[in-house]
Design a protein around this motif. Structure first.
Motif, short mmCIF file in Angstrom:
data_model
loop_
_atom_site.label_atom_id
_atom_site.label_comp_id
_atom_site.label_asym_id
_atom_site.label_seq_id
_atom_site.Cartn_x
_atom_site.Cartn_y
_atom_site.Cartn_z
N SER A 86 -0.53 2.90 -5.65
CA SER A 86 -1.56 2.18 -4.90
C SER A 86 -2.77 3.07 -4.65
O SER A 86 -2.67 4.29 -4.60
CB SER A 86 -0.99 1.68 -3.58
OG SER A 86 -0.80 2.75 -2.69
N PRO A 87 -3.93 2.45 -4.49
CA PRO A 87 -5.15 3.23 -4.25
C PRO A 87 -5.08 4.08 -2.98
O PRO A 87 -5.60 5.18 -2.94
CB PRO A 87 -6.23 2.17 -4.12
CG PRO A 87 -5.70 0.98 -4.82
CD PRO A 87 -4.21 1.03 -4.65
N ARG A 88 -4.42 3.59 -1.93
CA ARG A 88 -4.33 4.33 -0.68
C ARG A 88 -3.55 5.63 -0.87
O ARG A 88 -3.96 6.69 -0.40
CB ARG A 88 -3.66 3.48 0.39
CG ARG A 88 -3.52 4.17 1.72
CD ARG A 88 -2.86 3.26 2.75
NE ARG A 88 -2.36 4.03 3.84
CZ ARG A 88 -1.11 4.47 3.95
NH1 ARG A 88 -0.24 4.19 3.02
NH2 ARG A 88 -0.73 5.18 4.99
N ARG A 100 -3.02 7.19 -3.70
CA ARG A 100 -3.77 8.07 -4.60
C ARG A 100 -4.90 8.77 -3.84
O ARG A 100 -5.14 9.96 -4.02
CB ARG A 100 -4.34 7.26 -5.76
CG ARG A 100 -5.08 8.12 -6.71
CD ARG A 100 -5.64 7.33 -7.86
NE ARG A 100 -6.66 8.15 -8.49
CZ ARG A 100 -6.73 8.34 -9.78
NH1 ARG A 100 -5.89 7.74 -10.58
NH2 ARG A 100 -7.66 9.09 -10.29
N ARG A 101 -5.57 8.03 -2.96
CA ARG A 101 -6.66 8.62 -2.18
C ARG A 101 -6.12 9.71 -1.25
O ARG A 101 -6.73 10.77 -1.11
CB ARG A 101 -7.35 7.53 -1.36
CG ARG A 101 -8.61 7.99 -0.68
CD ARG A 101 -9.36 6.88 0.05
NE ARG A 101 -9.54 5.71 -0.79
CZ ARG A 101 -9.08 4.49 -0.49
NH1 ARG A 101 -8.42 4.28 0.61
NH2 ARG A 101 -9.29 3.47 -1.30
N GLU A 102 -4.98 9.46 -0.60
CA GLU A 102 -4.38 10.47 0.27
C GLU A 102 -4.06 11.74 -0.51
O GLU A 102 -4.30 12.85 -0.04
CB GLU A 102 -3.09 9.94 0.91
CG GLU A 102 -3.31 9.09 2.11
CD GLU A 102 -2.00 8.69 2.76
OE1 GLU A 102 -0.93 9.19 2.36
OE2 GLU A 102 -2.05 7.86 3.67
N ARG A 103 -3.51 11.56 -1.70
CA ARG A 103 -3.15 12.71 -2.53
C ARG A 103 -4.39 13.50 -2.93
O ARG A 103 -4.42 14.73 -2.86
CB ARG A 103 -2.40 12.25 -3.77
CG ARG A 103 -1.95 13.38 -4.66
CD ARG A 103 -1.11 12.86 -5.83
NE ARG A 103 -0.77 13.94 -6.71
CZ ARG A 103 -1.51 14.32 -7.76
NH1 ARG A 103 -2.62 13.69 -8.05
NH2 ARG A 103 -1.13 15.33 -8.50
N LEU A 104 -5.45 12.80 -3.32
CA LEU A 104 -6.68 13.48 -3.73
C LEU A 104 -7.34 14.21 -2.56
O LEU A 104 -7.83 15.34 -2.72
CB LEU A 104 -7.66 12.49 -4.36
CG LEU A 104 -7.24 11.94 -5.73
CD1 LEU A 104 -8.23 10.88 -6.18
CD2 LEU A 104 -7.14 13.05 -6.74
N ILE A 105 -7.35 13.59 -1.39
CA ILE A 105 -7.93 14.24 -0.22
C ILE A 105 -7.08 15.46 0.16
O ILE A 105 -7.62 16.50 0.54
CB ILE A 105 -8.06 13.25 0.95
CG1 ILE A 105 -9.12 12.21 0.61
CG2 ILE A 105 -8.40 13.97 2.25
CD1 ILE A 105 -9.21 11.07 1.58
N SER A 128 0.81 -1.22 0.00
CA SER A 128 0.00 0.00 0.00
C SER A 128 0.84 1.27 0.00
O SER A 128 0.32 2.36 -0.13
CB SER A 128 -0.94 0.00 1.21
OG SER A 128 -0.17 0.02 2.39
N ALA A 169 1.96 11.45 0.32
CA ALA A 169 1.56 10.59 -0.80
C ALA A 169 2.67 10.45 -1.85
O ALA A 169 2.58 9.60 -2.72
CB ALA A 169 0.29 11.12 -1.45
#
Length: 66
Positions: A8-10, A12-17, A3, A65
């Motif tokens: 990884s999706p995690r 990417r999600r942290e970066r987007l948030i 992760s 991220a």
């Protein structure tokens, strides 16, 4: 794939948030001027404070991220 890998999706999600938090912070900081202009400085100060907190949190998430 773990992760902590860049794709990884995690991560990417942290970066987007983080980017979302930075965007909200920019809107809060730019629009706080209107509160100071309408003699409601308390709301303006609170909005600037929240904006600065969001800048720090968003910056940390984006940086983590990478």
């Amino acid at each position: 794939m773990t992760s902590s890998e860049p794709g990884s999706p995690r991560v990417r999600r942290e970066r987007l948030i983080g980017l979302l938090a930075l965007g909200i912070a920019v809107v809060l900081l730019v629009s706080s001027v209107t509160w100071f202009g309408s003699d409601r400085a308390g709301v303006g100060v609170a909005q600037v404070a929240l904006g600065l907190v969001l800048v720090v949190v968003g910056g940390l998430l984006v940086r983590r991220a990478r």
